[in-house]
Design a protein around this motif. Structure first.
Motif, short mmCIF file in Angstrom:
data_model
loop_
_atom_site.label_atom_id
_atom_site.label_comp_id
_atom_site.label_asym_id
_atom_site.label_seq_id
_atom_site.Cartn_x
_atom_site.Cartn_y
_atom_site.Cartn_z
N VAL A 99 57.32 66.95 29.62
CA VAL A 99 56.15 66.86 30.49
C VAL A 99 56.36 65.83 31.60
O VAL A 99 56.07 66.09 32.77
N ILE A 100 56.88 64.67 31.27
CA ILE A 100 57.09 63.62 32.27
C ILE A 100 58.17 64.03 33.27
O ILE A 100 58.03 63.82 34.47
N ASP A 101 59.23 64.67 32.79
CA ASP A 101 60.26 65.15 33.72
C ASP A 101 59.68 66.20 34.68
O ASP A 101 60.06 66.25 35.85
N ARG A 102 58.78 67.02 34.20
CA ARG A 102 58.14 68.02 35.06
C ARG A 102 57.21 67.34 36.07
O ARG A 102 57.14 67.72 37.23
N ALA A 103 56.51 66.31 35.63
CA ALA A 103 55.55 65.61 36.50
C ALA A 103 56.25 64.72 37.53
O ALA A 103 55.73 64.54 38.63
N ALA A 104 57.40 64.17 37.17
CA ALA A 104 58.14 63.28 38.07
C ALA A 104 59.57 63.80 38.19
O ALA A 104 60.49 63.25 37.58
N PRO A 105 59.75 64.88 38.95
CA PRO A 105 61.08 65.50 39.01
C PRO A 105 62.14 64.57 39.59
O PRO A 105 61.85 63.71 40.41
N ARG A 106 63.35 64.78 39.15
CA ARG A 106 64.50 64.01 39.62
C ARG A 106 64.95 64.58 40.97
O ARG A 106 64.70 65.74 41.28
N LYS A 107 65.66 63.77 41.73
CA LYS A 107 66.23 64.26 43.00
C LYS A 107 67.22 65.37 42.71
O LYS A 107 67.28 66.36 43.42
N GLU A 108 67.99 65.16 41.67
CA GLU A 108 68.97 66.17 41.29
C GLU A 108 68.65 66.61 39.86
O GLU A 108 68.50 65.78 38.97
N GLU A 109 68.52 67.91 39.65
CA GLU A 109 68.14 68.41 38.33
C GLU A 109 69.20 68.05 37.29
O GLU A 109 70.40 68.20 37.52
N ALA A 110 68.72 67.55 36.15
CA ALA A 110 69.63 67.18 35.06
C ALA A 110 70.17 68.44 34.39
O ALA A 110 69.48 69.46 34.34
N ARG A 111 71.38 68.35 33.90
CA ARG A 111 71.94 69.48 33.14
C ARG A 111 71.19 69.59 31.82
O ARG A 111 70.91 68.60 31.15
N ARG A 112 70.86 70.82 31.44
CA ARG A 112 70.09 71.09 30.22
C ARG A 112 70.72 70.39 29.01
O ARG A 112 70.02 69.84 28.17
N ALA A 113 72.03 70.42 28.91
CA ALA A 113 72.72 69.83 27.76
C ALA A 113 72.53 68.32 27.67
O ALA A 113 72.66 67.73 26.60
N MET A 114 72.17 67.68 28.79
CA MET A 114 71.98 66.23 28.80
C MET A 114 70.59 65.84 28.30
O MET A 114 70.36 64.69 27.93
N LEU A 115 69.65 66.78 28.32
CA LEU A 115 68.26 66.47 27.98
C LEU A 115 68.00 66.76 26.51
O LEU A 115 68.31 67.86 26.02
N GLY A 116 67.40 65.81 25.81
CA GLY A 116 67.10 65.99 24.40
C GLY A 116 66.18 67.17 24.13
O GLY A 116 66.21 67.76 23.06
N TYR A 117 65.37 67.54 25.10
CA TYR A 117 64.43 68.65 24.91
C TYR A 117 64.95 69.96 25.49
O TYR A 117 64.33 71.00 25.32
N GLY A 118 66.05 69.97 26.17
CA GLY A 118 66.60 71.20 26.74
C GLY A 118 65.94 71.54 28.06
O GLY A 118 66.40 71.12 29.11
N ASP A 119 64.85 72.30 28.00
CA ASP A 119 64.12 72.61 29.22
C ASP A 119 62.63 72.77 28.90
O ASP A 119 62.24 72.98 27.75
N PHE A 120 61.81 72.66 29.92
CA PHE A 120 60.35 72.66 29.78
C PHE A 120 59.85 73.95 29.14
O PHE A 120 59.06 73.91 28.20
N ASP A 121 60.28 75.10 29.65
CA ASP A 121 59.76 76.37 29.14
C ASP A 121 60.09 76.59 27.67
O ASP A 121 59.23 77.03 26.90
#
Length: 197
Positions: A100-122
């Motif tokens: 939710v926070i990543d969606r609300a405050a997007p990064r300049k460059e999208e993080a690779r899914r494998a780097m994120l503990g949650y994968g992706d928002f959807d």
């Protein structure tokens, strides 16, 4: 003075700890001291139980559920569903909040899914929707501390339009807000917020 002291700012993430205290139905005090001595992170909530200080919301909810087992807000150690219960307790801060926070405050460059503990928002939203649609609670008929944590996050996320208002979520939140402890904690939180203003 009671054995339990909540260090709380209203309204904030610590409102969830206030609700959890209402669920365990134990006397507690609410304090606002020189807070860095309690939690060097400078974040709320923190809970002091006798001489033990617990920070981090999921840890507080887990601690209170285990400390007051007669309220049946936990799945005891050794029970077959304990692992699933713990997964949902830590899915809140580990996956749901991060997505939710990543969606609300997007990064300049999208993080690779494998780097994120949650994968992706959807995917996070779909997993969560599937879990709550069975109902009434994450653990079936048993309401637990995991529902306090996940329910508060879904409700907050929908209020601020950061979580989609899917039927699974709106039905679950309706069950959450109908709980007497949730209603008591919301009333206390509003009162505390008004006093601080």
């Amino acid at each position: 003075m009671s054995d339990l002291t909540l260090y709380h700012a209203s309204p904030s993430r610590s409102s969830v700890a206030l609700w959890m205290l209402e669920e365990v139905d134990q006397p507690y005090d609410n304090m606002k001291p020189d807070y860095l001595a309690i939690n060097p992170m400078g974040k709320v909530p923190a809970l002091k139980h006798r001489d033990t200080v617990i920070t981090e919301l999921a840890a507080i909810c887990t601690y209170l559920a285990d400390e007051f087992p007669e309220k049946k807000l936990n799945v005891p150690v050794g029970a077959p569903k304990r692992g699933v219960y713990l997964k949902w307790l830590f899915f809140g801060p580990g996956c749901l909040e991060s997505a939710v926070i990543d969606r609300a405050a997007p990064r300049k460059e999208e993080a690779r899914r494998a780097m994120l503990g949650y994968g992706d928002f959807d995917t996070t939203m779909n997993v969560l929707a599937k879990a709550v649609e069975k109902g009434p609670w994450l653990m079936g008929d048993q309401f637990t501390a995991a529902d306090v944590l996940i329910g508060a996050n879904i409700r907050w996320g929908m209020i601020f339009k950061m979580i989609p208002e899917r039927k699974e979520f709106t039905d679950y939140v309706a069950r959450i807000v109908a709980r007497p402890a949730a209603q008591r904690s919301e009333a206390k939180d509003k009162e505390l917020g008004a006093q601080a203003a």
